[in-house]
Design an enzyme around this catalytic site. Sequence first.
Site, PDB file in Angstrom:
ATOM      1  N   THR A  89       0.793  -1.223   0.000  1.00 31.12           N
ATOM      2  CA  THR A  89       0.000   0.000   0.000  1.00 31.12           C
ATOM      3  C   THR A  89       0.829   1.278   0.000  1.00 31.12           C
ATOM      4  O   THR A  89       1.938   1.304   0.550  1.00 31.12           O
ATOM      5  CB  THR A  89      -0.919   0.030   1.243  1.00 31.12           C
ATOM      6  OG1 THR A  89      -1.421   1.354   1.431  1.00 31.12           O
ATOM      7  CG2 THR A  89      -0.180  -0.364   2.508  1.00 31.12           C
TER       8      THR A  89
ATOM      9  N   GLU B 166       0.233   3.617   1.867  1.00 29.02           N
ATOM     10  CA  GLU B 166       0.370   4.035   3.269  1.00 29.02           C
ATOM     11  C   GLU B 166       1.796   3.799   3.776  1.00 29.02           C
ATOM     12  O   GLU B 166       2.201   4.386   4.783  1.00 29.02           O
ATOM     13  CB  GLU B 166      -0.617   3.267   4.153  1.00 29.02           C
ATOM     14  CG  GLU B 166      -2.005   3.856   4.191  1.00 29.02           C
ATOM     15  CD  GLU B 166      -2.088   5.186   4.941  1.00 29.02           C
ATOM     16  OE1 GLU B 166      -1.694   5.235   6.110  1.00 29.02           O
ATOM     17  OE2 GLU B 166      -2.547   6.169   4.342  1.00 29.02           O
TER      18      GLU B 166
ATOM     19  N   TYR C 200      -1.661   0.425  11.060  1.00 29.24           N
ATOM     20  CA  TYR C 200      -1.910  -0.263   9.786  1.00 29.24           C
ATOM     21  C   TYR C 200      -0.675  -0.168   8.887  1.00 29.24           C
ATOM     22  O   TYR C 200      -0.197  -1.166   8.348  1.00 29.24           O
ATOM     23  CB  TYR C 200      -3.137   0.358   9.109  1.00 29.24           C
ATOM     24  CG  TYR C 200      -3.337  -0.058   7.661  1.00 29.24           C
ATOM     25  CD1 TYR C 200      -4.000  -1.234   7.332  1.00 29.24           C
ATOM     26  CD2 TYR C 200      -2.867   0.741   6.615  1.00 29.24           C
ATOM     27  CE1 TYR C 200      -4.181  -1.617   6.007  1.00 29.24           C
ATOM     28  CE2 TYR C 200      -3.042   0.370   5.289  1.00 29.24           C
ATOM     29  CZ  TYR C 200      -3.699  -0.801   4.990  1.00 29.24           C
ATOM     30  OH  TYR C 200      -3.874  -1.163   3.671  1.00 29.24           O
TER      31      TYR C 200
ATOM     32  N   LYS D  34       1.740  -3.124   7.520  1.00 31.72           N
ATOM     33  CA  LYS D  34       1.948  -3.374   6.075  1.00 31.72           C
ATOM     34  C   LYS D  34       3.439  -3.299   5.728  1.00 31.72           C
ATOM     35  O   LYS D  34       3.878  -3.899   4.763  1.00 31.72           O
ATOM     36  CB  LYS D  34       1.155  -2.373   5.240  1.00 31.72           C
ATOM     37  CG  LYS D  34      -0.346  -2.670   5.167  1.00 31.72           C
ATOM     38  CD  LYS D  34      -0.669  -3.823   4.215  1.00 31.72           C
ATOM     39  CE  LYS D  34      -2.165  -4.010   4.020  1.00 31.72           C
ATOM     40  NZ  LYS D  34      -2.521  -5.148   3.168  1.00 31.72           N
TER      41      LYS D  34
HETATM   42  P1  NAP Z   1     -11.686  -4.362   2.242  1.00 34.23           P
HETATM   43  O1  NAP Z   1     -12.820  -4.023   1.348  1.00 34.23           O
HETATM   44  O2  NAP Z   1     -11.648  -3.811   3.629  1.00 34.23           O
HETATM   45  O3  NAP Z   1     -11.627  -5.963   2.334  1.00 34.23           O
HETATM   46  C1  NAP Z   1     -10.831  -6.615   3.284  1.00 34.23           C
HETATM   47  C2  NAP Z   1     -11.100  -8.094   3.202  1.00 34.23           C
HETATM   48  O4  NAP Z   1     -10.282  -8.772   4.193  1.00 34.23           O
HETATM   49  C3  NAP Z   1     -12.565  -8.487   3.503  1.00 34.23           C
HETATM   50  O5  NAP Z   1     -12.902  -9.564   2.677  1.00 34.23           O
HETATM   51  C4  NAP Z   1     -12.474  -8.961   4.957  1.00 34.23           C
HETATM   52  O6  NAP Z   1     -13.479  -9.870   5.311  1.00 34.23           O
HETATM   53  C5  NAP Z   1     -11.125  -9.661   4.918  1.00 34.23           C
HETATM   54  N1  NAP Z   1     -10.578  -9.877   6.256  1.00 34.23           N
HETATM   55  C6  NAP Z   1     -10.452  -8.975   7.257  1.00 34.23           C
HETATM   56  N2  NAP Z   1      -9.911  -9.563   8.331  1.00 34.23           N
HETATM   57  C7  NAP Z   1      -9.701 -10.866   8.012  1.00 34.23           C
HETATM   58  C8  NAP Z   1      -9.162 -11.993   8.697  1.00 34.23           C
HETATM   59  N3  NAP Z   1      -8.764 -11.895   9.952  1.00 34.23           N
HETATM   60  N4  NAP Z   1      -9.075 -13.171   8.044  1.00 34.23           N
HETATM   61  C9  NAP Z   1      -9.508 -13.281   6.771  1.00 34.23           C
HETATM   62  N5  NAP Z   1     -10.039 -12.270   6.064  1.00 34.23           N
HETATM   63  C10 NAP Z   1     -10.120 -11.070   6.681  1.00 34.23           C
HETATM   64  O7  NAP Z   1     -10.285  -3.983   1.571  1.00 34.23           O
HETATM   65  P2  NAP Z   1      -9.964  -3.638   0.039  1.00 34.23           P
HETATM   66  O8  NAP Z   1     -10.148  -2.179  -0.162  1.00 34.23           O
HETATM   67  O9  NAP Z   1     -10.639  -4.609  -0.857  1.00 34.23           O
HETATM   68  O10 NAP Z   1      -8.386  -3.875   0.035  1.00 34.23           O
HETATM   69  C11 NAP Z   1      -7.851  -5.168  -0.262  1.00 34.23           C
HETATM   70  C12 NAP Z   1      -6.414  -5.233   0.248  1.00 34.23           C
HETATM   71  O11 NAP Z   1      -5.621  -4.230  -0.378  1.00 34.23           O
HETATM   72  C13 NAP Z   1      -6.250  -4.997   1.738  1.00 34.23           C
HETATM   73  O12 NAP Z   1      -5.165  -5.791   2.187  1.00 34.23           O
HETATM   74  C14 NAP Z   1      -5.882  -3.531   1.846  1.00 34.23           C
HETATM   75  O13 NAP Z   1      -5.148  -3.288   3.037  1.00 34.23           O
HETATM   76  C15 NAP Z   1      -5.038  -3.372   0.594  1.00 34.23           C
HETATM   77  N6  NAP Z   1      -5.012  -2.040  -0.032  1.00 34.23           N
HETATM   78  C16 NAP Z   1      -6.190  -1.407  -0.334  1.00 34.23           C
HETATM   79  C17 NAP Z   1      -6.160  -0.183  -0.992  1.00 34.23           C
HETATM   80  C18 NAP Z   1      -7.429   0.538  -1.358  1.00 34.23           C
HETATM   81  O14 NAP Z   1      -7.342   1.747  -1.651  1.00 34.23           O
HETATM   82  N7  NAP Z   1      -8.564  -0.134  -1.413  1.00 34.23           N
HETATM   83  C19 NAP Z   1      -4.914   0.376  -1.330  1.00 34.23           C
HETATM   84  C20 NAP Z   1      -3.755  -0.299  -1.031  1.00 34.23           C
HETATM   85  C21 NAP Z   1      -3.811  -1.532  -0.386  1.00 34.23           C
HETATM   86  P3  NAP Z   1     -14.899  -9.389   5.953  1.00 34.23           P
HETATM   87  O15 NAP Z   1     -15.791  -9.089   4.772  1.00 34.23           O
HETATM   88  O16 NAP Z   1     -15.309 -10.581   6.733  1.00 34.23           O
HETATM   89  O17 NAP Z   1     -14.616  -8.174   6.785  1.00 34.23           O
HETATM   90  N1  GDD Z   2     -12.321   7.255   6.578  1.00 41.04           N
HETATM   91  C1  GDD Z   2     -12.449   8.575   6.715  1.00 41.04           C
HETATM   92  N2  GDD Z   2     -13.595   9.079   7.249  1.00 41.04           N
HETATM   93  N3  GDD Z   2     -11.443   9.375   6.306  1.00 41.04           N
HETATM   94  C2  GDD Z   2     -11.600  10.712   6.425  1.00 41.04           C
HETATM   95  C3  GDD Z   2     -12.761  11.280   6.948  1.00 41.04           C
HETATM   96  C4  GDD Z   2     -13.806  10.425   7.388  1.00 41.04           C
HETATM   97  O1  GDD Z   2     -14.850  10.860   7.879  1.00 41.04           O
HETATM   98  N4  GDD Z   2     -12.631  12.625   6.892  1.00 41.04           N
HETATM   99  C5  GDD Z   2     -11.432  12.888   6.364  1.00 41.04           C
HETATM  100  N5  GDD Z   2     -10.790  11.732   6.077  1.00 41.04           N
HETATM  101  C6  GDD Z   2      -9.437  11.617   5.522  1.00 41.04           C
HETATM  102  C7  GDD Z   2      -8.525  10.669   6.281  1.00 41.04           C
HETATM  103  O2  GDD Z   2      -8.014  11.301   7.460  1.00 41.04           O
HETATM  104  C8  GDD Z   2      -7.452  10.409   5.219  1.00 41.04           C
HETATM  105  O3  GDD Z   2      -6.514  11.451   5.223  1.00 41.04           O
HETATM  106  C9  GDD Z   2      -8.260  10.465   3.899  1.00 41.04           C
HETATM  107  O4  GDD Z   2      -9.516  11.069   4.229  1.00 41.04           O
HETATM  108  C10 GDD Z   2      -8.520   9.098   3.266  1.00 41.04           C
HETATM  109  O5  GDD Z   2      -9.054   8.245   4.261  1.00 41.04           O
HETATM  110  P1  GDD Z   2      -9.657   6.792   3.894  1.00 41.04           P
HETATM  111  O6  GDD Z   2     -10.668   6.907   2.844  1.00 41.04           O
HETATM  112  O7  GDD Z   2     -10.039   6.147   5.193  1.00 41.04           O
HETATM  113  O8  GDD Z   2      -8.423   6.047   3.214  1.00 41.04           O
HETATM  114  P2  GDD Z   2      -6.894   5.951   3.638  1.00 41.04           P
HETATM  115  O9  GDD Z   2      -6.110   6.725   2.633  1.00 41.04           O
HETATM  116  O10 GDD Z   2      -6.677   6.248   5.067  1.00 41.04           O
HETATM  117  O11 GDD Z   2      -6.619   4.382   3.464  1.00 41.04           O
HETATM  118  C11 GDD Z   2      -7.054   3.685   2.288  1.00 41.04           C
HETATM  119  O12 GDD Z   2      -6.052   3.730   1.308  1.00 41.04           O
HETATM  120  C12 GDD Z   2      -4.822   3.081   1.649  1.00 41.04           C
HETATM  121  C13 GDD Z   2      -3.860   3.272   0.455  1.00 41.04           C
HETATM  122  O13 GDD Z   2      -3.262   4.522   0.504  1.00 41.04           O
HETATM  123  C14 GDD Z   2      -7.375   2.252   2.723  1.00 41.04           C
HETATM  124  O14 GDD Z   2      -7.998   1.582   1.656  1.00 41.04           O
HETATM  125  C15 GDD Z   2      -6.104   1.486   3.084  1.00 41.04           C
HETATM  126  O15 GDD Z   2      -6.430   0.111   3.290  1.00 41.04           O
HETATM  127  C16 GDD Z   2      -5.109   1.617   1.926  1.00 41.04           C
HETATM  128  O16 GDD Z   2      -3.915   0.926   2.231  1.00 41.04           O
END
Ligand code: NAP
Ligand code: GDD
Length: 346
Positions: A132, A134, A156, A160
């Site tokens: 990620t 992050e 987190y 990671k």
């Molecule tokens: P998400 O929607 O939060 O999905 C997370 C998945 O992990 C869900 O299926 C959840 O199951 C499962 N999970 C959580 N805890 C678990 C455990 N203890 N054992 C087995 N499964 C578990 O996340 P996403 O946005 O699809 O992201 C997918 C991956 O990419 C994550 O590793 C995230 O950290 C990483 N990532 C995401 C982004 C982004 O912007 N989306 C960017 C960079 C990296 P439940 O449905 O049961 O909760």
């Molecule tokens: N969630 C959330 N809720 N974020 C908020 C809010 C709120 O009400 N208001 C402001 N934010 C700001 C957060 O402080 C952060 O700076 C930004 O919005 C994005 O927050 P999120 O959407 O929660 O995403 P993230 O960037 O912290 O994390 C996501 O992206 C990562 C990759 O850069 C997640 O998907 C992570 O799993 C992933 O690794």
Amino acid sequence: MTRKVALVTGVTGQDGSYLAEFLVEKGYQVHAIARRTSSFSRDRIDGLRDRARENGQTFELHYGDLSDSTSLNSIVATTRPDELYNLAAQSHVGISFQQPEYTTDVVATGVLRLLECVRSMGLDTRFYQASTSELYGAGIEVPQSETTPFHPLSPYGVSKLYAFWISKNYRDGYGMHVTNGILFNHESPRRGENFVTRKTTLELARIRQGREAPLRLGNLNARRDWGYAKDYVEAMWLMLQQDTPDDYVIATGETHTVREFVARAAEVAGFELEWSGEGPQEKAHDRKSGRLIVEIDPAYFRPSDVELLCGDGSKAKRTLGWEPKVKFNELVEILMKSDLAALGLD
Ligand code: NAP
Ligand code: GDD
């Protein structure tokens, strides 16, 4: 021709559900791990097994948990995957401050557990680790690339970081085919409802419907490089098709503030936001109706927040031939229109 076997963790989440669909369509036998939850959380993959079966394809769910080696060992031993995509995580950065130990167990040690399954069984599995942006955290360099130093700012992000390095260690130490995809934020109508993009579009749609306002948010100044999840799962697959494992940044190269996201989504929803005040006093009213649409709630501030993410995806373009198809404006429209449509609004 024998079909390739893929194993996907995190299949009930945003990325896992799109990836499972993508792999089923590519003809893979897809196995996936879902954890036991007290209320069912399978909406994103509803019907995928039936659709796959109708087309002579395979999609099979197994109960398992990244915190439970016994289940992981048994699933990996039974399925013997050619490709394993590890997407499971406690993926909410803000919540990781409230659940740091659990987050570390699943996000860091969980990866080690899976890697050990593959190594100890002597499998030839190609392993994708969901790394990620992050990891960059404090933003030592902009744009961020595969060579930018890491400085995570949350439990987190730190978990990671361990996951990134243990993946690299198994690649370098044991010669395993392990790849880190360093993905920047990516969104879709399937995005979890407590991430800022989806929370915004969902709440704005409700406000448009006449329900209670305002939308309460935290840090509006944070900048993110937002792409489209459907584009990004294809990049994951492309990474595992390379003969040599490596690490890749996947990003759009554009960065926008949370405030810009909110303003653009509001515009698509038919509001024209007028911002006033600063810091926790900042607000946005709709110019036409005078209605309060956005206010700050300090409860959403994080102890430390990543202020600027902007990725350099040139290595992925050069090596994988991958480029994002959807950029910021279209992405906001996709999310906003989907949440409006779900309420019967356009
Ligand atoms: P998400 O929607 O939060 O999905 C997370 C998945 O992990 C869900 O299926 C959840 O199951 C499962 N999970 C959580 N805890 C678990 C455990 N203890 N054992 C087995 N499964 C578990 O996340 P996403 O946005 O699809 O992201 C997918 C991956 O990419 C994550 O590793 C995230 O950290 C990483 N990532 C995401 C982004 C982004 O912007 N989306 C960017 C960079 C990296 P439940 O449905 O049961 O909760
Ligand atoms: N969630 C959330 N809720 N974020 C908020 C809010 C709120 O009400 N208001 C402001 N934010 C700001 C957060 O402080 C952060 O700076 C930004 O919005 C994005 O927050 P999120 O959407 O929660 O995403 P993230 O960037 O912290 O994390 C996501 O992206 C990562 C990759 O850069 C997640 O998907 C992570 O799993 C992933 O690794």
